[in-house]
Design an enzyme around this catalytic site. Structure first.
Site, PDB file in Angstrom:
ATOM      1  N   ASP A 206      -2.977   2.638  -6.120  1.00 41.94           N
ATOM      2  CA  ASP A 206      -1.845   2.706  -5.188  1.00 41.94           C
ATOM      3  C   ASP A 206      -1.684   1.475  -4.308  1.00 41.94           C
ATOM      4  O   ASP A 206      -1.017   1.541  -3.281  1.00 41.94           O
ATOM      5  CB  ASP A 206      -1.942   3.972  -4.328  1.00 41.94           C
ATOM      6  CG  ASP A 206      -3.127   3.922  -3.378  1.00 41.94           C
ATOM      7  OD1 ASP A 206      -4.009   3.077  -3.582  1.00 41.94           O
ATOM      8  OD2 ASP A 206      -3.157   4.727  -2.438  1.00 41.94           O
ATOM      9  N   GLU A 207      -2.287   0.368  -4.666  1.00 41.22           N
ATOM     10  CA  GLU A 207      -2.124  -0.821  -3.832  1.00 41.22           C
ATOM     11  C   GLU A 207      -2.268  -2.097  -4.644  1.00 41.22           C
ATOM     12  O   GLU A 207      -2.979  -2.124  -5.650  1.00 41.22           O
ATOM     13  CB  GLU A 207      -3.135  -0.825  -2.676  1.00 41.22           C
ATOM     14  CG  GLU A 207      -4.531  -0.661  -3.150  1.00 41.22           C
ATOM     15  CD  GLU A 207      -5.576  -0.644  -2.049  1.00 41.22           C
ATOM     16  OE1 GLU A 207      -5.412  -1.322  -1.030  1.00 41.22           O
ATOM     17  OE2 GLU A 207      -6.582   0.049  -2.248  1.00 41.22           O
TER      18      GLU A 207
ATOM     19  N   ASP B  31       0.853  -1.186   0.000  1.00 44.85           N
ATOM     20  CA  ASP B  31       0.000   0.000   0.000  1.00 44.85           C
ATOM     21  C   ASP B  31       0.897   1.246   0.000  1.00 44.85           C
ATOM     22  O   ASP B  31       1.640   1.474   0.938  1.00 44.85           O
ATOM     23  CB  ASP B  31      -0.864  -0.039   1.273  1.00 44.85           C
ATOM     24  CG  ASP B  31      -2.006   0.957   1.225  1.00 44.85           C
ATOM     25  OD1 ASP B  31      -2.084   1.737   0.261  1.00 44.85           O
ATOM     26  OD2 ASP B  31      -2.818   0.962   2.173  1.00 44.85           O
TER      27      ASP B  31
END
Length: 400
Positions: free
Chosen positions: A110-111, A15
Site C-alpha cells: 500500500d505504499e 501511502d
DNA sequence: TCTGGGGTCCTAGGACCC
DNA sequence: TCTGGGGTCCTAGGACCC
C-alpha cells in the site's frame, strides 16, 4: 554508507489510507462510513489487519487481537477479502504513479516512493502531489496521504503527518520545527522494544533524541550504529535514491499457519509441513526460484518461537529434496513440544536464469527423476507412519 | 476465545579458508 | 611451545514493518 549525489531530489511517499478497508469499500460500497475492520470473519482468533477510520475513532487499530477489538466494540463488523483483490488494486495504483515517473520504488502493498525531481522542473511538487491524490481517489477509488521531501525517510515521515488525504512538504530546514515535537515512537524503525527503553531514559520526543547532551546516554543503550542510523535519517542525510528494482527479487519465501488446536505428533507435523512445502514449491516454480537453505519454524503454546535451518550443496526447486530436509530438521529438532504454529521457508534464493553454469539440462533432475524421488519418500512415510496415517496418497504428494 | 502471515535487515558466534 | 587476521558462509534469534 552510500555517497549521495550533490544535487537534491524531490521524493514523494504515497501511502494509501486504510488500504485494505478502502479496497473493501470499493467492492462493497455499503461499508462506506461504517465501523468495520479487516480480519478473519466469524472468529475471535487472529488480529485486525486494517480498521476503518470510523472504527479507529472507537479505539480499534491494526495488529490488535480480534478478541480485544470485540471487547472494545462488541458489534464490530469484521470482513475479509481474498488477497488477490488487494494485489489488483496495488497494481492499479502503481500504474497511475507510473504516469508521473519511471523511478518508483514499491515499499509494500500500500505504499510507494516516487522520484519526481525531473517533473518538478515544470510543475510545482505540491501541484503534482495534489493531482496524484485526486486522481487516485477518483479513478481508482483509493484515498492516500503523500509526503514530499528530499529523502525517502523524510518523505515517509511526512506522509504520516496528515491522514487521511493529507499532503505534507518536509524540507530539511523545517525538520526541527516539524519533527522535533513528535514522540520518538513516530520514528520509522523505532518499535515496541526500543520505544520503552527511550522513555525509560526520558527521551520522549524526536527533539530529545537529537539533543547533543543526550548523545552518550542514548548510545549507551542503543549502540553507536543504531544511534548514527537514526540521527542521519532525521537530519536528512540518508538515501535519496529511489530504486525500482529494490525487492523485485525475493530474499526468501515462507509460509506458516497458526493452529486452533495443539499439534504434538510428528506425523501430524510432517503432514502439515508437507502441505506448506507444496505451497512453497509452487511459488518457487511460478517465479523460477531455486533455493539452498530450508528453514522450519515452530512456535510452542507458550509462544516461544524456534527456527531450524539447513543449507544444501546444490540449488534445488525439487519438492522431494526440500521436503527431505524439512523431515530431517523435524526428526532432529522436534522433541514433543506442544505447538501452535508451524512454518516452512526457503532462502538463499537464485533465479533459474542466474544458476551457475554447472546447472544445466544434464545435471538438473528430470521430471521422471523427481517423480521417482517422490515415490521413495512416499514409501518411507508409509513404512514409518502406516498406510492409514495422515498421508492420503500419491496425488497429494504431486500437487503443485 | 489472546497474541496473523509475509517479509527485510541486523547481529553474533563458529567453521572454514587463505 | 608465541596463536594472525580478513573474508565469507552458516545458523539462530530478534527487531521491525505492513
Amino acid at each position: 554508507m552510500n555517497a549521495l549525489p550533490s544535487h537534491s531530489k524531490i521524493i514523494l511517499h504515497v501511502d494509501m489510507n486504510a488500504f485494505y478497508c478502502s479496497v473493501a469499500c470499493i467492492l462493497n460500497p455499503a461499508l462506506r462510513g461504517k465501523v468495520f475492520a479487516i480480519g478473519r470473519e466469524n472468529s475471535y482468533r487472529g488480529v485486525v489487519a486494517s480498521a476503518s477510520y470510523e472504527a479507529r475513532a472507537l479505539g480499534i487499530h491494526s495488529a490488535m487481537s480480534l478478541k480485544e477489538a470485540y471487547d472494545k466494540v462488541p458489534n464490530l463488523m469484521v470482513v475479509s477479502l481474498d488477497h488477490s483483490y488487494y494485489v489488483h488494486y496495488h497494481h492499479l495504483f502503481l500504474n497511475l504513479l507510473r504516469e508521473y515517473s519511471d523511478l518508483i520504488e514499491v515499499a509494500s502493498i500500500d505504499e510507494a516512493y516516487v522520484d519526481i525531481t525531473e517533473l518538478s522542473a515544470q510543475r510545482h511538487p505540491l501541484v503534482i502531489a495534489k493531482e496524484i491524490q485526486v486522481r487516485l481517489l477518483k479513478e481508482v477509488g483509493l484515498p492516500c496521504s503523500i509526503g514530499i521531501a528530499p529523502t525517502l525517510f523524510l518523505a515517509k515521515m511526512a506522509s504520516d503527518l496528515k491522514k487521511p488525504l493529507g499532503i505534507t512538504i518536509l524540507r530539511k530546514k523545517d525538520v526541527s520545527e516539524i519533527l522535533y515535537p513528535l514522540s520518538v515512537k513516530e520514528i520509522y524503525g523505532i518499535g515496541k522494544k526500543t520505544y520503552p527503553k527511550l522513555i525509560e531514559h526520558h527521551i520522549l520526543t524526536i527533539g530529545d533524541f537529537m539533543k547533543e547532551e543526550n548523545r552518550e546516554k542514548i548510545i549507551s543503550f542503543l549502540g553507536q550504529r543504531n544511534y548514527d542510523y537514526v540521527v542521519s535519517h532525521i537530519e536528512g542525510k540518508s538515501s535519496n535514491i529511489v530504486d525500482p528494482n529494490r525487492y523485485s527479487d525475493s530474499e526468501s519465501i515462507s509460509t506458516s499457519v497458526t493452529f486452533d488446536r495443539v499439534i504434538q505428533s510428528e506425523a501430524e507435523i510432517l503432514y502439515e509441513l508437507r502441505k506448506m512445502t507444496n505451497e512453497i514449491v509452487r511459488k518457487m516454480t511460478q517465479k523460477k526460484y531455486y533455493t539452498k537453505t530450508i528453514t522450519v519454524t515452530f512456535r510452542t503454546t507458550e509462544f516461544k518461537t524456534m527456527s531450524r535451518s539447513h543449507s544444501i550443496e546444490q540449488y534445488t526447486d525439487d519438492f522431494s529434496v526440500i521436503f527431505d530436509v524439512v523431515t530431517e530438521l523435524v526428526e532432529e529438532h522436534y522433541h514433543q513440544e506442544a505447538l501452535r504454529l508451524l512454518g516452512v521457508g526457503v532462502s538463499n534464493l537464485i533465479l533459474e536464469k542466474d544458476l551457475p553454469q554447472e546447472y544445466n539440462l544434464f545435471t538438473l533432475p528430470t521430471e521422471d527423476e523427481k517423480e521417482e524421488r517422490i515415490q521413495e519418500l512416499m514409501n518411507h512415510f508409509q513404512q514409518k507412519y502406516g498406510k492409514e496415517a495422515l498421508f492420503h496418497g500419491k496425488d497429494q504428494w504431486k500437487k503443485r
